[in-house]
Design an enzyme around this catalytic site. Structure first.
Site, PDB file in Angstrom:
ATOM      1  N   THR B 146      28.908  34.214 -35.768  1.00  0.00           N
ATOM      2  CA  THR B 146      28.004  33.110 -35.422  1.00  0.00           C
ATOM      3  C   THR B 146      27.617  32.415 -36.726  1.00  0.00           C
ATOM      4  OG1 THR B 146      26.120  34.641 -35.390  1.00  0.00           O
ATOM      5  CG2 THR B 146      27.142  34.123 -33.276  1.00  0.00           C
ATOM      6  N   LYS B 168      29.730  41.673 -36.430  1.00  0.00           N
ATOM      7  CA  LYS B 168      29.153  40.364 -36.718  1.00  0.00           C
ATOM      8  C   LYS B 168      27.647  40.533 -36.757  1.00  0.00           C
ATOM      9  CE  LYS B 168      27.251  37.673 -34.596  1.00  0.00           C
ATOM     10  NZ  LYS B 168      25.763  37.397 -34.348  1.00  0.00           N
ATOM     11  N   THR B 179      21.005  41.413 -34.075  1.00  0.00           N
ATOM     12  CA  THR B 179      22.015  40.630 -33.350  1.00  0.00           C
ATOM     13  C   THR B 179      23.277  40.965 -34.007  1.00  0.00           C
ATOM     14  OG1 THR B 179      20.763  38.726 -32.783  1.00  0.00           O
ATOM     15  CG2 THR B 179      23.057  38.467 -32.667  1.00  0.00           C
ATOM     16  N   GLU B 259      21.572  35.852 -43.375  1.00  0.00           N
ATOM     17  CA  GLU B 259      21.297  34.410 -43.412  1.00  0.00           C
ATOM     18  C   GLU B 259      20.481  33.978 -44.623  1.00  0.00           C
ATOM     19  OE1 GLU B 259      19.459  33.645 -39.695  1.00  0.00           O
ATOM     20  OE2 GLU B 259      21.364  33.471 -38.632  1.00  0.00           O
ATOM     21  N   ASN B 378      17.149  28.916 -39.893  1.00  0.00           N
ATOM     22  CA  ASN B 378      16.492  29.370 -38.680  1.00  0.00           C
ATOM     23  C   ASN B 378      15.485  28.379 -38.117  1.00  0.00           C
ATOM     24  OD1 ASN B 378      17.611  32.031 -38.035  1.00  0.00           O
ATOM     25  ND2 ASN B 378      17.028  32.424 -40.166  1.00  0.00           N
ATOM     26  N   THR B 383      18.943  23.367 -32.190  1.00  0.00           N
ATOM     27  CA  THR B 383      18.942  21.903 -32.065  1.00  0.00           C
ATOM     28  C   THR B 383      20.042  21.262 -32.904  1.00  0.00           C
ATOM     29  OG1 THR B 383      17.233  21.867 -33.762  1.00  0.00           O
ATOM     30  CG2 THR B 383      16.522  21.690 -31.473  1.00  0.00           C
TER      31      THR B 383
END
Lengths: 383, 383
Positions: B146, B168, B179, B259, B378, B383
């Site tokens: 992702t 992942k 996740t 991230e 994040n 969006t």
């Protein structure tokens, strides 16, 4: 006005030179009586700063004559020398005022792990004692600021008496207090026990329900001093309500000025089996970085709210959960609700409502979003 | 190679069109046997995605013939329709492979609260089944990404058998999984019980000890499938060691690609009364935003580490705590140690050592710093 709104109190805020910014950094609040009743609550962090260890002892007998506060250094994790410095500060105040050091509360805020420059601090103490006056409340409120952008003051008037307060705190706001120093004063006639009852009830409903970044400080102190100078003995409920009102006002100001925040977020948890469940769920959401980043980005990513709810032990069935963001019910019956694009996250105030559908209890936790500015401010604090 | 390093497995990764980026988004791993033993661990989040609910049931009998995975949508909090979609996906795979739907694990990752575009997904499933081959491991590892910037694969060879895996995960990494989707394969001859024992032991020491941002996902799944195709029955310890080695390798890759992270931080807690204390302290530090921002800013603000330790229930005396950062003992005996300016936080890897001086146990938690890029990624995910 704040801490000098109540009769019987003098205060001052001065620049000793503890902060590189050259702004005010030492504050004093003196209770001239006739009563000297007091109560306090402190951080529940087991690593507590020297001034907290000292002040816990001071308040045990229910009498406090003065509180001395400094910004520009937390005097936390500073070992025996740090504690000796706090003791010396209290002695210095006591000599200047002609009271006992054992009746002087000490509060410090700033960087952890650095000793305070004592000559600088004590010179500031001398000046603060000299300047303390019934007009000094606002200067004192300024002197306790660290990364606060505005000073915080509040008052609530009873019948012939008043409760006033000042607060500082901009990060590390979390339940069981925060890097938060709060001084409340009243000229109502109350004893230490009544002051303590009112203070504990008020903090449980106010400061314990704000959670800016989930981080708990080593220095948190909320002190209430009562001078009795109004000569009026309030009834228990009225006094409690006034103390709670001042605490709620200050708590709201703290959230409104939290470090780098772009949104103030009220997380209302409804339909909880009990208040503890509601608080646990509210805090889990308030501490979820992904949720907090999404609000910063004006992104109504409500899945992150439910993912946070799912980490709690609260009573609920996933398929009965509902979530609204600013009035749009984006999740109902544990599934997709109204179109998330209808949510407007432009306003600073954000209202999250989570319905657990498991009971009748409700509680609200206030928090902030997680922003670039928060990261920026907190990535360069000690350097 | 990864999941196709072990004999008896076919895999593929294809582009169905679930992700706007147009990159691979559907993966399959098929176990051609002769054995079909399997075990899995899932998120402990009580709000779990439909594929997790489905797959928990699939693995209860210890047999799995295939796993189908998609990125581009988590199918979480999607109600009855979401569960029906997962069921239909499994049926579709089962028909294509000529196996039972009850032996097909389903994994999804992506945005929560959106239904999957089923025609798109099922077309991708058809193509993945068609392309599945013994060379498809790396393509499968790519298809589950992702916000990952690189795909994650690992292998560990035993005597005549091998364990391979892919993973992942880039945010929402927290104890009790993240996740995070992980598929492990082996051609060793092991039954479902032995596979489960090895898998639970391995995850407790690896995936449960990484905590990127304290956020726990609704979709986490770690699946181990054993084909027995090597014909070799390993001894219990060797097999467990190989599974743990692959999990440790993948866990380290997850932290390395978290991230927006600029630092990978190992928090080693020594001198704990027991391992649970060490883990509680490590996690409290790993989840402290102020600490994480400080590391991002290369600021050795060690007071924030002790403030985090102080929030735990671990056994320790504050005046016996010691902290080192990258080899510099900045805190000893609960007070100021060496000059914090000696600490070099330029390297990506950061080693924090906290000594509780309360016992003999040690544990390490891996985490990341909190950066502008984390907030950026994040704040604009849906969006």
């Amino acid at each position: 006005m704040s801490v000098t709104a109540a009769k019987g109190f003098r205060a001052a805020g001065v620049t000793a030179g503890l902060k590189p910014s050259g702004t005010k950094d030492v504050a004093i609040v003196v209770n001239d009586g006739p009563d000297h009743a007091a109560a306090a609550v402190f951080t529940s962090n087991r690593v507590e700063a020297a001034p907290v260890t000292w002040s816990r002892q001071v308040v045990t007998d229910g009498r406090v004559d003065a509180v001395i506060l400094n910004s520009g250094g937390a005097n936390a994790i500073t070992g025996a020398q740090g504690f000796a410095d706090t003791h010396r500060t209290a002695e210095h105040v006591a000599e200047a005022l002609g009271v006992s050091a054992g009746d002087v509360v000490v509060c410090s805020t700033g960087l952890i792990g650095e000793l305070l420059p004592m000559p600088t601090l004590l010179a500031g103490v001398d000046e603060a004692v000299k300047l303390a006056s019934a007009e000094g409340g606002s200067a004192a409120a300024e002197a306790i600021m660290t990364t606060d952008t505005v000073s915080k003051e509040a008052t609530s008037a009873g019948g012939g008496w008043v409760v006033g307060g000042m607060a500082k705190g901009a990060g590390m706001l979390a339940p069981a207090l925060a890097t938060m120093l709060v001084v409340l004063t009243t000229d109502a006639v109350v004893d230490a026990e009544e002051a303590g009852d009112a203070l504990r009830a008020a903090t449980a409903l106010t400061f314990d329900r704000i959670d800016s970044d989930g981080c708990q400080s080593t220095n948190d102190t909320v002190l209430l001093m009562a001078s009795g100078a109004s000569g009026v003995r309030p009834n228990h409920e009225e006094f409690g309500a006034a103390v709670t009102a001042v605490c709620a006002d200050l708590a709201r100001q703290l959230i409104g000025d939290a470090e780098g925040a772009a949104h103030d977020i009220a997380i209302e948890v409804r339909g909880a089996a009990d208040v503890d469940d509601a608080l646990e769920v509210g805090r889990a959401i308030a501490r979820n970085n992904l949720f907090k980043c999404a609000i910063f980005g004006k992104d109504p990513n409500w899945g992150r709210i439910l993912a946070a709810v799912g980490t709690t032990s609260a009573q609920f069935e996933p398929q009965r959960l509902a979530v609204s963001i600013n009035g749009i019910q984006v999740c109902r019956d544990g599934g997709v609700g109204e179109d998330r694009s209808l949510v407007d996250l432009a306003p600073r105030e954000v209202q999250i409502v989570v319905d657990l559908n498991a009971g009748e209890e409700t509680a609200t936790i206030w928090t902030n979003d997680l922003t670039h500015d928060y990261v920026h401010e907190n990535s360069a604090y000690s350097t």
